[in-house]
Write an enzyme that holds these catalytic residues in place. Structure first.
Site, PDB file in Angstrom:
ATOM      1  N   PHE A  51       0.828  -1.226   0.000  1.00  0.00           N
ATOM      2  CA  PHE A  51       0.000   0.000   0.000  1.00  0.00           C
ATOM      3  C   PHE A  51       0.855   1.266   0.000  1.00  0.00           C
ATOM      4  CE2 PHE A  51      -4.003  -1.967   2.254  1.00  0.00           C
ATOM      5  CZ  PHE A  51      -4.288  -2.691   1.114  1.00  0.00           C
ATOM      6  N   ASN A  54      -8.318 -10.838  -4.907  1.00  0.00           N
ATOM      7  CA  ASN A  54      -6.997 -10.223  -4.798  1.00  0.00           C
ATOM      8  C   ASN A  54      -5.912 -11.246  -5.182  1.00  0.00           C
ATOM      9  OD1 ASN A  54      -4.974  -8.311  -3.895  1.00  0.00           O
ATOM     10  ND2 ASN A  54      -6.601  -7.408  -2.648  1.00  0.00           N
ATOM     11  N   SER A 112      -5.457  -7.618   0.720  1.00  0.00           N
ATOM     12  CA  SER A 112      -4.070  -7.569   0.269  1.00  0.00           C
ATOM     13  C   SER A 112      -3.193  -8.335   1.250  1.00  0.00           C
ATOM     14  CB  SER A 112      -3.593  -6.120   0.175  1.00  0.00           C
ATOM     15  OG  SER A 112      -4.208  -5.503  -0.932  1.00  0.00           O
ATOM     16  N   THR A 146      -0.186  -6.161   3.967  1.00  0.00           N
ATOM     17  CA  THR A 146      -0.375  -5.362   5.175  1.00  0.00           C
ATOM     18  C   THR A 146      -0.691  -6.342   6.294  1.00  0.00           C
ATOM     19  OG1 THR A 146      -1.150  -3.398   3.987  1.00  0.00           O
ATOM     20  CG2 THR A 146      -1.819  -3.602   6.290  1.00  0.00           C
ATOM     21  N   THR A 170      -2.502  -7.720 -14.174  1.00  0.00           N
ATOM     22  CA  THR A 170      -1.260  -8.308 -14.685  1.00  0.00           C
ATOM     23  C   THR A 170      -1.299  -8.501 -16.204  1.00  0.00           C
ATOM     24  OG1 THR A 170      -0.947  -9.388 -12.553  1.00  0.00           O
ATOM     25  CG2 THR A 170       0.345 -10.241 -14.395  1.00  0.00           C
TER      26      THR A 170
HETATM   27  C1  FMN Z   1       1.655  -4.666  -8.396  1.00  0.00           C
HETATM   28  C2  FMN Z   1       0.272  -4.916  -7.917  1.00  0.00           C
HETATM   29  C3  FMN Z   1      -0.296  -4.046  -6.990  1.00  0.00           C
HETATM   30  C4  FMN Z   1      -1.583  -4.252  -6.530  1.00  0.00           C
HETATM   31  N1  FMN Z   1      -2.130  -3.374  -5.651  1.00  0.00           N
HETATM   32  C5  FMN Z   1      -3.417  -3.536  -5.241  1.00  0.00           C
HETATM   33  C6  FMN Z   1      -4.033  -2.595  -4.374  1.00  0.00           C
HETATM   34  O1  FMN Z   1      -3.436  -1.586  -3.985  1.00  0.00           O
HETATM   35  N2  FMN Z   1      -5.300  -2.833  -3.974  1.00  0.00           N
HETATM   36  C7  FMN Z   1      -6.023  -3.920  -4.400  1.00  0.00           C
HETATM   37  O2  FMN Z   1      -7.185  -4.075  -4.023  1.00  0.00           O
HETATM   38  N3  FMN Z   1      -5.460  -4.824  -5.235  1.00  0.00           N
HETATM   39  C8  FMN Z   1      -4.191  -4.649  -5.662  1.00  0.00           C
HETATM   40  N4  FMN Z   1      -3.643  -5.565  -6.518  1.00  0.00           N
HETATM   41  C9  FMN Z   1      -4.422  -6.756  -6.923  1.00  0.00           C
HETATM   42  C10 FMN Z   1      -5.115  -6.580  -8.262  1.00  0.00           C
HETATM   43  O3  FMN Z   1      -6.083  -5.549  -8.191  1.00  0.00           O
HETATM   44  C11 FMN Z   1      -5.822  -7.897  -8.678  1.00  0.00           C
HETATM   45  O4  FMN Z   1      -6.815  -8.190  -7.729  1.00  0.00           O
HETATM   46  C12 FMN Z   1      -4.855  -9.071  -8.772  1.00  0.00           C
HETATM   47  O5  FMN Z   1      -3.611  -8.665  -9.295  1.00  0.00           O
HETATM   48  C13 FMN Z   1      -5.403 -10.200  -9.632  1.00  0.00           C
HETATM   49  O6  FMN Z   1      -5.654  -9.772 -10.945  1.00  0.00           O
HETATM   50  P1  FMN Z   1      -4.608 -10.015 -12.166  1.00  0.00           P
HETATM   51  O7  FMN Z   1      -4.243 -11.459 -12.169  1.00  0.00           O
HETATM   52  O8  FMN Z   1      -5.376  -9.573 -13.390  1.00  0.00           O
HETATM   53  O9  FMN Z   1      -3.451  -9.126 -11.889  1.00  0.00           O
HETATM   54  C14 FMN Z   1      -2.337  -5.373  -6.989  1.00  0.00           C
HETATM   55  C15 FMN Z   1      -1.758  -6.234  -7.917  1.00  0.00           C
HETATM   56  C16 FMN Z   1      -0.480  -6.023  -8.392  1.00  0.00           C
HETATM   57  C17 FMN Z   1       0.099  -6.964  -9.397  1.00  0.00           C
END
Ligand code: FMN
Length: 351
Positions: free
Chosen positions: A115, A242, A175, A178, A314
């Site tokens: 965060f 997440n 997440s 944290t 991603t």
């Molecule tokens: C670098 C990074 C930072 C992320 N930061 C947050 C965040 O601040 N808050 C949140 O709810 N999810 C966060 N996520 C999770 C994404 O929103 C998502 O739920 C997760 O990556 C799965 O989706 P994907 O496979 O398409 O990446 C983060 C993901 C990545 C890769």
């Protein structure tokens, strides 16, 4: 520049450390350098969810634009909705770098950002300055600081601060970076937070729909109580999911880094949790499917498993600005192939 040209330049970024590349991409977006989507939206993609009209069901997941610095340029790439955050009450630096790792061979990422963000005041100031009406639906994702947090105080205060400017608000309790955050998904803790938000909402003139974002690592028997806590406290939907702390077999050198895994290896497990929650909620909650989407087929599979909307992070980070349009066009074709005239008709068909 057009999204196609911007995407063609993406491989150049791979030579950079992942977080440096991400920072550059955000700057380029904010400066308007990624161009805008000029594709024609298939009317079959227009959809409604928690009382909002969206031009398509494809969203950008939280974490890409944590500080809401590129909201409109991201929307112009063709997303139906963009979620910015996670924002915490006070600014915080996050974990020491390196904290973001490409697992290229696995089409995945591991992050332990923690965060990192500029805090609520700056975030709200940027939302206030956005040109209205926005070209797509806007979601604000809220979370708590690592130090000195009081969830029952902080989440309602965050909700109240973003409520005038957001079309929906996501409570992030999932997440992995944290300490203790994911414990807030437990029935009692979640109920207490949602009750506190409900009290605050009762006194607000504008109350955007509330969503809760959950982890893919929850035990099956934890899902029913979460759904119940949400249903009885006016929550409109769940974002599933997440990143995961699990480590399925991976090939990349960074596979053993600590943090949350996202991308291709998350697709199957997050879709299974989505399907289970859809079976429990039976249409009473709107579900947003996220985890490992990189193709139209995967977006469609999430919808058929129970998602009314989908998000990605991603897949977008790897493919670049062309991805929303590619997924939208492919999804429209898949819906038509199977005889659906709308996204809503396909929701939950494989649940
Ligand atoms: C670098 C990074 C930072 C992320 N930061 C947050 C965040 O601040 N808050 C949140 O709810 N999810 C966060 N996520 C999770 C994404 O929103 C998502 O739920 C997760 O990556 C799965 O989706 P994907 O496979 O398409 O990446 C983060 C993901 C990545 C890769």
């Amino acid at each position: 520049m057009t999204p196609a040209i911007a995407s063609a330049l993406m491989p150049l970024m791979r030579g950079l450390d992942a977080e440096t590349a991400h920072g550059l991409a955000l700057k380029a977006l904010a400066a308007g350098l990624a161009g805008r989507d000029t594709g024609r939206e298939d009317p079959a993609l227009a959809t409604e969810a928690f009382g909002l009209r969206l031009r398509n069901p494809i969203g950008l997941a939280a974490g890409f634009d944590k500080d809401a610095v590129a909201v409109v340029p991201l929307m112009r790439l063709g997303f139906g909705f963009v979620e910015a955050g996670t924002v915490t009450p006070r600014p915080q630096p996050g974990n020491p770098r390196p904290r973001l790792f490409r697992l290229t061979e696995d089409a995945a990422v591991i992050n332990r950002m923690g965060f990192n963000n500029g805090g609520l005041d700056g975030y709200v100031a940027r939302l206030r300055a956005l040109p209205r009406p926005l070209p797509a639906v806007f979601g604000a994702n809220i979370g708590i600081n690592k130090e000195g947090a009081d969830p029952e105080r902080d989440y309602p205060a965050l909700y109240a601060a973003v409520a005038p400017f957001a079309d929906y608000v996501t409570v992030n309790v999932s997440s992995p970076n944290t300490p203790g955050l994911r414990d807030l998904q437990g029935e009692e803790r979640l109920a207490a937070i949602l009750d506190a938000i409900a009290v605050t909402r009762a006194g607000l003139p504008r109350t955007p729909p509330l969503l809760v974002k959950i982890a893919p690592d929850l035990a099956d028997d934890a899902l029913g109580p979460i759904v119940q806590a949400c249903l009885t406290r006016g929550v409109a939907g769940l974002i599933i999911s997440n990143t995961t702390i699990a480590r399925p077999p991976l090939r990349s050198a960074h596979a053993t880094e600590a943090g949350g895994l996202s991308g291709a290896p998350l697709f199957a497990p997050s879709t299974e949790v989505l399907r289970k929650v859809y079976r429990i909620a039976r249409g009473r909650l709107t579900l947003v499917g996220v985890g490992g989407i990189a193709t139209p087929e995967q977006a469609y599979a999430k919808i058929r498993a129970g998602a009314s909307l989908v998000q990605m992070y991603t897949g977008f980070a790897y493919a670049g600005p062309v991805l929303p349009r590619r997924i939208a066009d492919g999804l429209a074709a898949l819906l038509r192939r199977d005889g659906f005239t709308s996204v809503a008709d396909a929701v939950g068909k494989d649940a």
